[in-house]
Design a protein around this motif. Structure first.
Motif, PDB file in Angstrom:
ATOM      1  N   UNK A  34      92.222 106.181  19.695  1.00 28.61           N
ATOM      2  CA  UNK A  34      92.906 106.184  20.993  1.00 28.61           C
ATOM      3  C   UNK A  34      92.714 104.862  21.703  1.00 28.61           C
ATOM      4  N   UNK A  35      91.530 104.323  21.635  1.00 25.46           N
ATOM      5  CA  UNK A  35      91.265 103.051  22.302  1.00 25.46           C
ATOM      6  C   UNK A  35      92.081 101.921  21.686  1.00 25.46           C
ATOM      7  N   UNK A  36      92.180 101.944  20.370  1.00 30.71           N
ATOM      8  CA  UNK A  36      92.963 100.898  19.716  1.00 30.71           C
ATOM      9  C   UNK A  36      94.446 100.982  20.090  1.00 30.71           C
ATOM     10  N   UNK A  38      95.646 102.365  22.814  1.00 28.18           N
ATOM     11  CA  UNK A  38      95.750 101.973  24.226  1.00 28.18           C
ATOM     12  C   UNK A  38      95.706 100.461  24.384  1.00 28.18           C
ATOM     13  N   UNK A  39      94.825  99.811  23.648  1.00 25.32           N
ATOM     14  CA  UNK A  39      94.722  98.356  23.715  1.00 25.32           C
ATOM     15  C   UNK A  39      95.998  97.684  23.238  1.00 25.32           C
ATOM     16  N   UNK A  40      96.595  98.189  22.151  1.00 25.97           N
ATOM     17  CA  UNK A  40      97.850  97.617  21.652  1.00 25.97           C
ATOM     18  C   UNK A  40      98.989  97.803  22.662  1.00 25.97           C
ATOM     19  N   UNK A  41      99.053  99.012  23.255  1.00 28.10           N
ATOM     20  CA  UNK A  41     100.134  99.263  24.231  1.00 28.10           C
ATOM     21  C   UNK A  41      99.956  98.421  25.487  1.00 28.10           C
ATOM     22  N   UNK A  42      98.691  98.260  25.918  1.00 24.64           N
ATOM     23  CA  UNK A  42      98.449  97.419  27.107  1.00 24.64           C
ATOM     24  C   UNK A  42      98.860  95.975  26.829  1.00 24.64           C
ATOM     25  N   UNK A  43      98.509  95.472  25.647  1.00 20.04           N
ATOM     26  CA  UNK A  43      98.909  94.109  25.313  1.00 20.04           C
ATOM     27  C   UNK A  43     100.415  93.966  25.229  1.00 20.04           C
ATOM     28  N   UNK A  44     101.066  94.981  24.613  1.00 14.57           N
ATOM     29  CA  UNK A  44     102.534  94.946  24.542  1.00 14.57           C
ATOM     30  C   UNK A  44     103.157  95.019  25.924  1.00 14.57           C
ATOM     31  N   UNK A  45     102.571  95.863  26.787  1.00 13.83           N
ATOM     32  CA  UNK A  45     103.093  95.987  28.160  1.00 13.83           C
ATOM     33  C   UNK A  45     102.996  94.657  28.902  1.00 13.83           C
ATOM     34  N   UNK A  46     101.863  93.978  28.721  1.00 13.34           N
ATOM     35  CA  UNK A  46     101.678  92.692  29.402  1.00 13.34           C
ATOM     36  C   UNK A  46     102.707  91.664  28.944  1.00 13.34           C
ATOM     37  N   UNK A  47     102.913  91.600  27.630  1.00  8.68           N
ATOM     38  CA  UNK A  47     103.868  90.626  27.090  1.00  8.68           C
ATOM     39  C   UNK A  47     105.295  90.945  27.544  1.00  8.68           C
ATOM     40  N   UNK A  48     105.681  92.259  27.412  1.00  9.28           N
ATOM     41  CA  UNK A  48     107.046  92.652  27.796  1.00  9.28           C
ATOM     42  C   UNK A  48     107.250  92.466  29.295  1.00  9.28           C
ATOM     43  N   UNK A  49     106.252  92.841  30.090  1.00  6.55           N
ATOM     44  CA  UNK A  49     106.349  92.678  31.545  1.00  6.55           C
ATOM     45  C   UNK A  49     106.553  91.210  31.917  1.00  6.55           C
TER      46      UNK A  49
END
Length: 287
Positions: A34-36, A38-49
């Motif tokens: 789950x942590x991995x 979450x970390x991937x989605x957070x990084x993707x969110x930052x880049x897309x944002x």
């Protein structure tokens, strides 16, 4: 629309590449915690944002520059533009724009509906300004009026010259009839010629003023109007002076001894003719 479509496509490609990079770089294992995830989605969110925010800011600034160009052209031609911000969120209009884009950029040969066909604006930098056209039309109309006024003044000047010829002819006939009043009549002729010459000079001056006003009409319309009023007053003065000169000439002629003598001679001749007719009637047989 083409430019916006291009920018939008490039932005979508950037977003897709972000997801593809995530797949290629991080999704290399079969299972993730789950942590991995979450970390991937957070990084993707930052880049897309970041990418979407940058593109939205760029689109906003691009629209500002486009509006600035339009407003600069409108300010140059003294146009007043009106905007309605509520139309920017009008769902019906947005759907029409979407339909227009769809019909315009799809590969099919479907023609846009008649409702979507809008008239194109004339480019301002190619002389299509309605304000400039109206100004030119007004100046042309004013020029035509001034030309007509000039023709009227020329007609009046011609009439004045004809009147001068008639006066000279009448004075010459009086010279033949009354030789003893030659000096006085010559004086009258001289005065009349001087008055008429002065009037001719004034009319010629007015004509020159009108021609100059006509040539300068396109440069200063207000000056033309003021000069037209002044010229009208001068023309009225000239007409009044001409009428006064004619009346004074007639009055001087009637006051001359030659005129009175001629009038008395004609009266005596008429009386003699009447007496002769009465005497002749006594000797003629009745019908």
């Amino acid at each position: 629309m083409r430019f916006a479509r291009f920018k939008r496509g490039r932005c979508l490609k950037t977003v897709d590449s972000c997801f593809q990079d995530l797949k290629d770089s991080r999704l290399v294992e079969e299972t993730f915690t789950v942590d991995e995830v979450t970390d991937m989605l957070d990084g993707l969110q930052t880049v897309v944002h970041s990418e979407v925010e940058s593109e939205l800011i760029n689109t906003t600034y691009t629209n500002v520059l486009l509006l600035r160009q339009l407003f600069s052209q409108a300010e140059k031609w003294y146009l007043r533009l009106q905007t309605d911000v509520s139309d920017l969120e009008n769902r019906e209009l947005l759907e029409q724009v979407a339909e227009f884009e769809k019909s315009e950029f799809t590969s099919s040969n479907k023609k846009p509906s008649a409702d979507l066909i809008k008239p194109k604006l004339a480019p301002l930098n190619e002389g299509g300004s309605e304000l400039l056209n109206k100004t030119v039309a007004c100046l042309q109309e004013e020029n035509e009026k001034l030309k007509a006024r000039l023709r009227t003044i020329e007609t009046q000047a011609t009439a004045a010259l004809d009147e001068k010829v008639k006066l000279e002819k009448s004075l010459k006939e009086l010279q033949v009839i009354q030789g003893d009043q030659k000096g006085f009549i010559k004086s009258c002729i001289t005065d009349a010629n001087q008055d008429i010459t002065e009037l001719e000079n004034k009319v010629a001056t007015l004509k020159c003023q009108f021609e100059k006003t006509l040539n300068d009409a396109t440069e200063n319309q207000k000056f033309l109007e003021d000069n037209l009023v002044t010229t009208k007053h001068d023309l009225l003065k000239v007409q009044d002076q001409l009428s006064t000169a004619q009346k004074e000439l007639e009055k001087k002629f009637q006051q001359t001894a030659a005129y009175r003598n001629m009038k008395e001679i004609l009266s005596k001749k008429n009386e003699q003719i009447k007496d002769l007719r009465k005497k002749l009637a006594k000797y003629e047989p009745e019908d």
